[in-house]
Design a protein around this motif. Sequence first.
Motif, PDB file in Angstrom:
ATOM      1  N   SER A 489       6.295  57.585  69.634  1.00 41.50           N
ATOM      2  CA  SER A 489       7.080  58.589  68.919  1.00 41.50           C
ATOM      3  C   SER A 489       8.393  58.877  69.622  1.00 41.50           C
ATOM      4  CB  SER A 489       6.264  59.876  68.773  1.00 41.50           C
ATOM      5  OG  SER A 489       7.027  60.894  68.162  1.00 41.50           O
ATOM      6  N   LEU A 490       8.365  58.962  70.967  1.00 45.71           N
ATOM      7  CA  LEU A 490       9.595  59.221  71.714  1.00 45.71           C
ATOM      8  C   LEU A 490      10.530  58.023  71.704  1.00 45.71           C
ATOM      9  CD1 LEU A 490       8.095  61.180  74.741  1.00 45.71           C
ATOM     10  CD2 LEU A 490       9.407  62.094  72.819  1.00 45.71           C
ATOM     11  N   ASN A 491      10.000  56.823  71.546  1.00 49.72           N
ATOM     12  CA  ASN A 491      10.872  55.657  71.408  1.00 49.72           C
ATOM     13  C   ASN A 491      11.682  55.713  70.122  1.00 49.72           C
ATOM     14  OD1 ASN A 491      10.035  54.506  73.827  1.00 49.72           O
ATOM     15  ND2 ASN A 491       8.358  53.361  72.870  1.00 49.72           N
ATOM     16  N   GLN A 495      14.681  62.872  71.317  1.00 48.75           N
ATOM     17  CA  GLN A 495      15.132  64.258  71.406  1.00 48.75           C
ATOM     18  C   GLN A 495      14.104  65.250  70.873  1.00 48.75           C
ATOM     19  OE1 GLN A 495      18.205  64.886  72.872  1.00 48.75           O
ATOM     20  NE2 GLN A 495      18.128  62.684  73.260  1.00 48.75           N
ATOM     21  N   SER A 496      12.912  64.795  70.577  1.00 50.11           N
ATOM     22  CA  SER A 496      11.904  65.672  69.999  1.00 50.11           C
ATOM     23  C   SER A 496      11.290  66.555  71.087  1.00 50.11           C
ATOM     24  CB  SER A 496      10.820  64.840  69.300  1.00 50.11           C
ATOM     25  OG  SER A 496       9.786  65.673  68.817  1.00 50.11           O
ATOM     26  N   TYR A 497      11.630  67.809  71.056  1.00 47.66           N
ATOM     27  CA  TYR A 497      11.093  68.758  72.039  1.00 47.66           C
ATOM     28  C   TYR A 497       9.592  68.937  71.862  1.00 47.66           C
ATOM     29  CZ  TYR A 497      10.201  73.242  74.334  1.00 47.66           C
ATOM     30  OH  TYR A 497       9.678  74.245  75.117  1.00 47.66           O
ATOM     31  N   VAL A 498       9.114  68.945  70.611  1.00 47.18           N
ATOM     32  CA  VAL A 498       7.693  69.159  70.346  1.00 47.18           C
ATOM     33  C   VAL A 498       6.854  68.034  70.938  1.00 47.18           C
ATOM     34  CG1 VAL A 498       5.972  69.412  68.515  1.00 47.18           C
ATOM     35  CG2 VAL A 498       8.212  70.474  68.268  1.00 47.18           C
ATOM     36  N   THR A 499       7.315  66.789  70.785  1.00 47.36           N
ATOM     37  CA  THR A 499       6.547  65.658  71.296  1.00 47.36           C
ATOM     38  C   THR A 499       6.469  65.681  72.820  1.00 47.36           C
ATOM     39  OG1 THR A 499       7.290  64.366  69.391  1.00 47.36           O
ATOM     40  CG2 THR A 499       6.307  63.157  71.206  1.00 47.36           C
ATOM     41  N   TRP A 500       7.597  65.943  73.488  1.00 51.23           N
ATOM     42  CA  TRP A 500       7.592  66.006  74.954  1.00 51.23           C
ATOM     43  C   TRP A 500       6.651  67.099  75.451  1.00 51.23           C
ATOM     44  CZ3 TRP A 500       9.494  62.442  78.146  1.00 51.23           C
ATOM     45  CH2 TRP A 500      10.511  61.601  77.716  1.00 51.23           C
ATOM     46  N   MET A 501       6.746  68.284  74.878  1.00 53.62           N
ATOM     47  CA  MET A 501       5.925  69.391  75.353  1.00 53.62           C
ATOM     48  C   MET A 501       4.449  69.195  75.010  1.00 53.62           C
ATOM     49  SD  MET A 501       8.039  71.260  76.992  1.00 53.62           S
ATOM     50  CE  MET A 501       8.976  69.770  77.411  1.00 53.62           C
ATOM     51  N   THR A 502       4.164  68.563  73.869  1.00 51.11           N
ATOM     52  CA  THR A 502       2.765  68.291  73.528  1.00 51.11           C
ATOM     53  C   THR A 502       2.140  67.323  74.526  1.00 51.11           C
ATOM     54  OG1 THR A 502       3.275  68.629  71.190  1.00 51.11           O
ATOM     55  CG2 THR A 502       1.225  67.500  71.708  1.00 51.11           C
ATOM     56  N   ALA A 516       2.581  66.193  84.276  1.00 54.93           N
ATOM     57  CA  ALA A 516       3.141  67.099  83.265  1.00 54.93           C
ATOM     58  C   ALA A 516       4.533  67.560  83.663  1.00 54.93           C
ATOM     59  CB  ALA A 516       2.210  68.295  83.066  1.00 54.93           C
ATOM     60  N   GLU A 517       4.715  67.864  84.958  1.00 52.49           N
ATOM     61  CA  GLU A 517       6.036  68.291  85.417  1.00 52.49           C
ATOM     62  C   GLU A 517       7.041  67.145  85.321  1.00 52.49           C
ATOM     63  OE1 GLU A 517       8.691  71.148  86.606  1.00 52.49           O
ATOM     64  OE2 GLU A 517       6.577  71.355  86.032  1.00 52.49           O
ATOM     65  N   GLU A 518       6.606  65.924  85.587  1.00 57.05           N
ATOM     66  CA  GLU A 518       7.499  64.775  85.439  1.00 57.05           C
ATOM     67  C   GLU A 518       7.943  64.603  83.988  1.00 57.05           C
ATOM     68  OE1 GLU A 518       5.391  61.453  86.915  1.00 57.05           O
ATOM     69  OE2 GLU A 518       5.637  61.976  89.046  1.00 57.05           O
ATOM     70  N   ILE A 519       7.030  64.802  83.059  1.00 56.21           N
ATOM     71  CA  ILE A 519       7.374  64.660  81.635  1.00 56.21           C
ATOM     72  C   ILE A 519       8.389  65.712  81.230  1.00 56.21           C
ATOM     73  CG2 ILE A 519       6.436  64.847  79.306  1.00 56.21           C
ATOM     74  CD1 ILE A 519       3.864  63.584  80.369  1.00 56.21           C
ATOM     75  N   ARG A 520       8.206  66.947  81.707  1.00 59.06           N
ATOM     76  CA  ARG A 520       9.179  68.001  81.374  1.00 59.06           C
ATOM     77  C   ARG A 520      10.543  67.688  81.989  1.00 59.06           C
ATOM     78  NH1 ARG A 520       4.518  71.252  82.647  1.00 59.06           N
ATOM     79  NH2 ARG A 520       3.648  72.201  80.731  1.00 59.06           N
ATOM     80  N   ASN A 521      10.560  67.180  83.209  1.00 59.34           N
ATOM     81  CA  ASN A 521      11.843  66.822  83.843  1.00 59.34           C
ATOM     82  C   ASN A 521      12.523  65.662  83.116  1.00 59.34           C
ATOM     83  OD1 ASN A 521      11.492  68.799  85.804  1.00 59.34           O
ATOM     84  ND2 ASN A 521      10.458  67.384  87.235  1.00 59.34           N
TER      85      ASN A 521
END
Length: 648
Positions: A489-491, A495-502, A516-521
């Motif tokens: 989905s991110l590929n 820019q999808s904030y929902v996908t990153w945070m999910t 999880a912290e790496e994904i947020r960064n």
Amino acid sequence: MNAVPSSSSSAFAFVTQSKNPNYIFKLTHNVPILPLHSHAPCCSLSDSSSSYTTVLDNSSLSSDQNYSNAVSPEDSGSVDALAVRRPLTDFSGKEEEEKEVEEEEEKENEADDGGDAKASTIDAGLAKFAKKMPMFEPERLESKERPLKVNLDLALYRAKLMARRSFRYEEAEALLRKCISFWPEDGRPYVVLGKILSKQSKTGEAREIYEKGCQATQGENAYIWQCWAVLEMQMGNFRRARELFDAATVADKKHVAAWHGWAVLELKQGNIKKARSLLGKGLQYGGQNEYIYQTLALLEARAKRYQQARYLFNQATKCNPNSCASWLSWAQMEVEQENYRAARKLFEKAVQASPKNRFAWHVWGVFEANIGNIDKGRKLLKIGHTLNPRDAVLLQSLALLEYQHSTANLARVLFRRASELNPRHQPVWFAWGWMEWKEGNMNKAREFYQKTLSIDQNSETAARCLQAWGVLEQRLGNLSTARRLFKSSLNVNSQSYVTWMTWATMEEEQGNSVRAEEIRNLYFQQRTEVVDDASWVMGFLDILDPAIDTLKTLLKLSPNSYNMPFNSLRNISGTDKNSDDFSIEDDYEYDANGESDFDLDAFIMKRLSLDSSNLEVQLEAPKTSSEKRIPSGRRIWRPNNRIAKVQV
């Protein structure tokens, strides 16, 4: 014997044109001239005088006689006889006559001496060449006159109808190609044919048609350049699209669609200042335009400058009061600001401007359903479906509404009907899969998600579908599958904030707090912020600073108007309205429930001839697109007693 005075001879030059225009044959003939005082009989003349007599006798023949009778046998036996041939008017004779003429000409050529023999040989060759020229035989010339220009207009209208309503693309293409063969210099057939090919995903053929049209019109048709640029932009060739938009503006600076399309391209790339500059040039060269004002208003709304956005929306509706898109965009901005009464009045303006517009009924119906007016929302969606029975989006929204406030079985019927109307509409399959997931039918949901991705894997709907599918697999405990789906989905949409945070939340629930912290960064590192220039508060005047004099003349501004505050620029179009223009809800009356005085039932009965009590959705199987519609002929009245009865 009496001596006969010698006749004087004079030389005459005959000039003939050869096949080569730069070369001229000059033939010299010695024609005898008798003195006026000679009274000798013709029989006693010398050979030269006898030839002169032959000339006179031959010239006295009627023009109706054939060339074979123009020279008598006695004269043809004379050595020095000079025959005069008249031009032939009929070359459809028999081959025998042509052979006789050629034999006589050969005899004459042999009889002549010196320069006369050479000259007659050249004459014979030119005569044979002249017989083969089409200019001497008008029946060989085929005049191909193209039809009148009105036939082109009718053919274009017919091709649009075949492609839009009947989906008869092949017939439309054949008709348009025929129009191009008759009118290659007209750009309209190229534009229509290119759009039809683009709808069928034949991008290569559409590109060839646009290129051929630009060559045929010598690059002076801005519409072909603009359509070609839109095609390249849809395919992701942004650099090529910029070049084509530039060519369109060079071909016609007043072509507003080219400036607006180029600005939309820059907006998608995040170049806000460049987009503003292009929109300003569109206003400078093309004058006031609803689409440019609407896009500028959306930019102001994105920058949270709502008063300026209202002003620009007001300008757009003044340019075209029947612009449904301007009213709807303005209404959606008011919905975001929770100005529901103003939004409802703008929706009413939209349906009044375009009563059959499917977007107006759809957006209004969803708005009423979201604020709790379920019955009114359902009614508005049914009105839109009745007016547009082949639109799948209306049925999709109605199905979701029925699922939330009615039964899932009714929603399934509506989803099935929508998928039959448009099998390649991704949101229908995605929404249907989401409903089946909520109902606990996981296998059915996966099937519909796969159907969604099979249509297009690079669309925004595909990105949302992959994210929802990932959540489904996460709930079922398939964490590795969920991670792959989130990554896919991110590929598609990074820019999808929902996908990153999910994804980060899932890792944190599994105890992988570091991951999880790496994904947020990663989200904050790759995020592209679109920073708008807040100094654009006065409107569009400052981006046109070099051409401010022309703009003042165009918009009837006073010399110091560009130094005025924004509130003083509201009358830029020359009207005398005050600041109440931006508060549309003040012009209408409302009841205790916040409803306006707009009578919906009376409006649809008067304008659309629809009865509000008979708006049930027809759930029968729709006709497939492959079936050809037979246009209904002219209705002819027949008495009832003439109808034949069928006996079983």
